[in-house]
Design a protein around this motif. Structure first.
Motif, short mmCIF file in Angstrom:
data_model
loop_
_atom_site.label_atom_id
_atom_site.label_comp_id
_atom_site.label_asym_id
_atom_site.label_seq_id
_atom_site.Cartn_x
_atom_site.Cartn_y
_atom_site.Cartn_z
N GLY A 185 0.78 -1.23 0.00
CA GLY A 185 0.00 0.00 0.00
C GLY A 185 0.80 1.27 0.00
N ASN A 186 2.09 1.21 -0.39
CA ASN A 186 2.88 2.45 -0.42
C ASN A 186 2.39 3.36 -1.55
OD1 ASN A 186 4.11 1.64 -2.86
ND2 ASN A 186 5.88 0.76 -1.83
N ALA A 187 3.04 4.52 -1.69
CA ALA A 187 2.55 5.55 -2.60
C ALA A 187 2.65 5.19 -4.08
CB ALA A 187 3.31 6.86 -2.35
N ILE A 188 3.38 4.13 -4.41
CA ILE A 188 3.55 3.76 -5.83
C ILE A 188 3.03 2.35 -6.12
CG2 ILE A 188 5.48 5.34 -6.20
CD1 ILE A 188 7.38 2.98 -5.89
N ASP A 189 2.29 1.76 -5.18
CA ASP A 189 1.83 0.38 -5.33
C ASP A 189 0.53 0.33 -6.14
OD1 ASP A 189 1.95 -2.35 -5.13
OD2 ASP A 189 1.24 -2.45 -3.06
N LEU B 23 3.28 7.80 -10.55
CA LEU B 23 3.11 7.99 -9.11
C LEU B 23 4.38 8.58 -8.48
CD1 LEU B 23 1.06 4.77 -8.35
CD2 LEU B 23 0.28 7.14 -8.16
N PRO B 24 4.28 9.10 -7.23
CA PRO B 24 5.42 9.82 -6.60
C PRO B 24 6.49 8.88 -6.07
CG PRO B 24 3.54 9.79 -5.11
CD PRO B 24 3.06 9.18 -6.39
N MET B 25 7.33 8.40 -6.97
CA MET B 25 8.37 7.43 -6.60
C MET B 25 9.40 8.00 -5.63
SD MET B 25 10.57 4.94 -9.13
CE MET B 25 9.14 3.89 -9.45
N GLN B 26 9.65 9.31 -5.73
CA GLN B 26 10.64 9.92 -4.84
C GLN B 26 10.21 9.85 -3.37
OE1 GLN B 26 13.69 10.89 -5.86
NE2 GLN B 26 13.05 10.15 -7.87
N LYS B 27 8.92 9.74 -3.12
CA LYS B 27 8.45 9.60 -1.74
C LYS B 27 8.89 8.28 -1.13
CE LYS B 27 4.22 12.45 -1.82
NZ LYS B 27 2.75 12.42 -1.62
N VAL B 28 8.97 7.26 -1.97
CA VAL B 28 9.30 5.92 -1.51
C VAL B 28 10.80 5.64 -1.61
CG1 VAL B 28 8.80 3.45 -1.81
CG2 VAL B 28 7.01 5.14 -2.23
N TYR B 29 11.41 6.12 -2.71
CA TYR B 29 12.85 5.88 -2.94
C TYR B 29 13.53 7.22 -3.27
CZ TYR B 29 11.41 1.00 -3.41
OH TYR B 29 10.88 -0.26 -3.20
#
Length: 332
Positions: free
Chosen positions: A98-102, A153-159
């Motif tokens: 459920g992360n921001a890019i899932d 999606l906001p990948m920078q939020k996760v990585y």
């Protein structure tokens, strides 16, 4: 050209058409997909960063697994387009946390019937792909090649610091790289200017000197007993490699003959030139290629020569000096 507007579920023409496609699926016909992400018209593949590399087959989980997809560079929030026409299904969960890019969606070309509307020839049955780290407009229904599919999606939020990208994975886990490569028309080459060979090095900058030696043509080799009969063009490990001119491919070309991690390459002959590009893994070893088209990817030179300036070894087939052709590509 488009296909006719008709429906067929059991008609003879449709059955014959589908049987032909089963025998010669589009994945084996060197056709190409449309641009996937706004701002990346050539579907450029992510190179390497501190999280890993984006090419098909790149190491995952400390080398215990391989990357089963290709990472197409895409800025967070950018518009994403359908690479081909087909049927949507989803959602596709990759991380299952459920992360921001899932989020993601699958597109499958018309598999058991003909489309009801005229579609480009590139929408032929046989394609099936998952696009992950994308939020689609919808998860079901038909979509056409080049139509808006959703947003990145906001990948920078996760990585933080990763090269943001869309994970593109064929449903059968085959390599989609050659399908992502756009058709590039041959360019006039009377002036002898070659295209940029490596992503991130638009001027074909040549390797200087490091503890392993120097990259210019004629540099000493084997303690001065030999000469470098090629030029080393700087290229980061995992970076996308492009064809310097249009021609015919042949290979593989082995330089070290020991099976190390960089013992691969290919030859291009055409337009009055013949060159070997070594320490790269090409998309394919045979067939035609156009100037500027994706040729392959840079191999992990740091594994073999830690601390070297990673580079592509570019050698004219007649062992002449290719420097002038590379330099004249500056600014192209």
């Amino acid at each position: 050209r488009t296909r006719l507007n008709f429906s067929c579920f059991s008609s003879f023409p449709c059955e014959v058409f589908i049987k032909q496609l089963d025998a010669h699926p589009p994945q084996h016909q060197h056709q190409h997909w449309a641009q996937i992400c706004s701002g990346n018209p050539t579907n450029q593949i992510r190179g390497c960063d501190r999280y890993g590399c984006g090419n098909f087959g790149a190491d995952r989980h400390s080398g215990k697994e391989k990357h089963a997809g290709v990472d197409v560079i895409c800025s967070d929030g950018a518009t994403v387009y359908a690479p081909f026409s087909g049927q949507l299904s989803g959602p596709i969960r990759f991380f299952h946390n459920g992360n921001a890019i899932d989020d993601g969606v699958q597109i499958r070309g018309s598999g058991n019937r003909c489309f009801l509307t005229p579609l480009p020839l590139l929408s032929l049955p046989g394609y099936c792909v998952k696009l992950v780290c994308v939020h689609p407009i919808r998860y079901h229904g038909q979509i056409r090649r080049g139509q808006k599919l959703g947003k990145m999606l906001p990948m920078q939020k996760v990585y933080p610091g990763i090269i943001s990208h869309i994970h593109v994975e064929n449903c059968d886990h085959s390599d989609p790289t050659h399908l992502l490569t756009p058709d590039v028309p041959p360019l006039p080459q009377q002036d002898g200017r070659w295209a940029a060979v490596c992503a991130g090095n638009p001027t074909n900058e040549i390797r200087g000197c490091d503890k392993y030696g120097c990259g210019y043509y004629g540099a000493p080799r084997r303690s001065g007993k030999g000469k470098h009969r090629a030029v080393d063009v700087i290229c980061a490990d995992g970076a996308t490699v492009y064809a310097p001119f249009s021609g015919q491919l042949s290979g593989p070309v082995k330089f070290f003959h020991n099976g190390n991690a960089i013992d691969d390459g290919v030859q291009i002959r055409g337009s009055g030139f013949c060159v070997k590009l070594l320490c790269i893994h090409p998309v394919r070893y045979n067939g035609a290629i156009s100037k500027g088209q994706v040729l392959g990817r840079m191999l992990p030179m740091q594994r073999v020569f830690p601390g070297i300036t990673s580079h592509i070894h570019i050698e004219n087939c007649d062992h002449s000096d290719p420097t002038s052709n590379l330099e004249r590509g500056k600014g192209q």
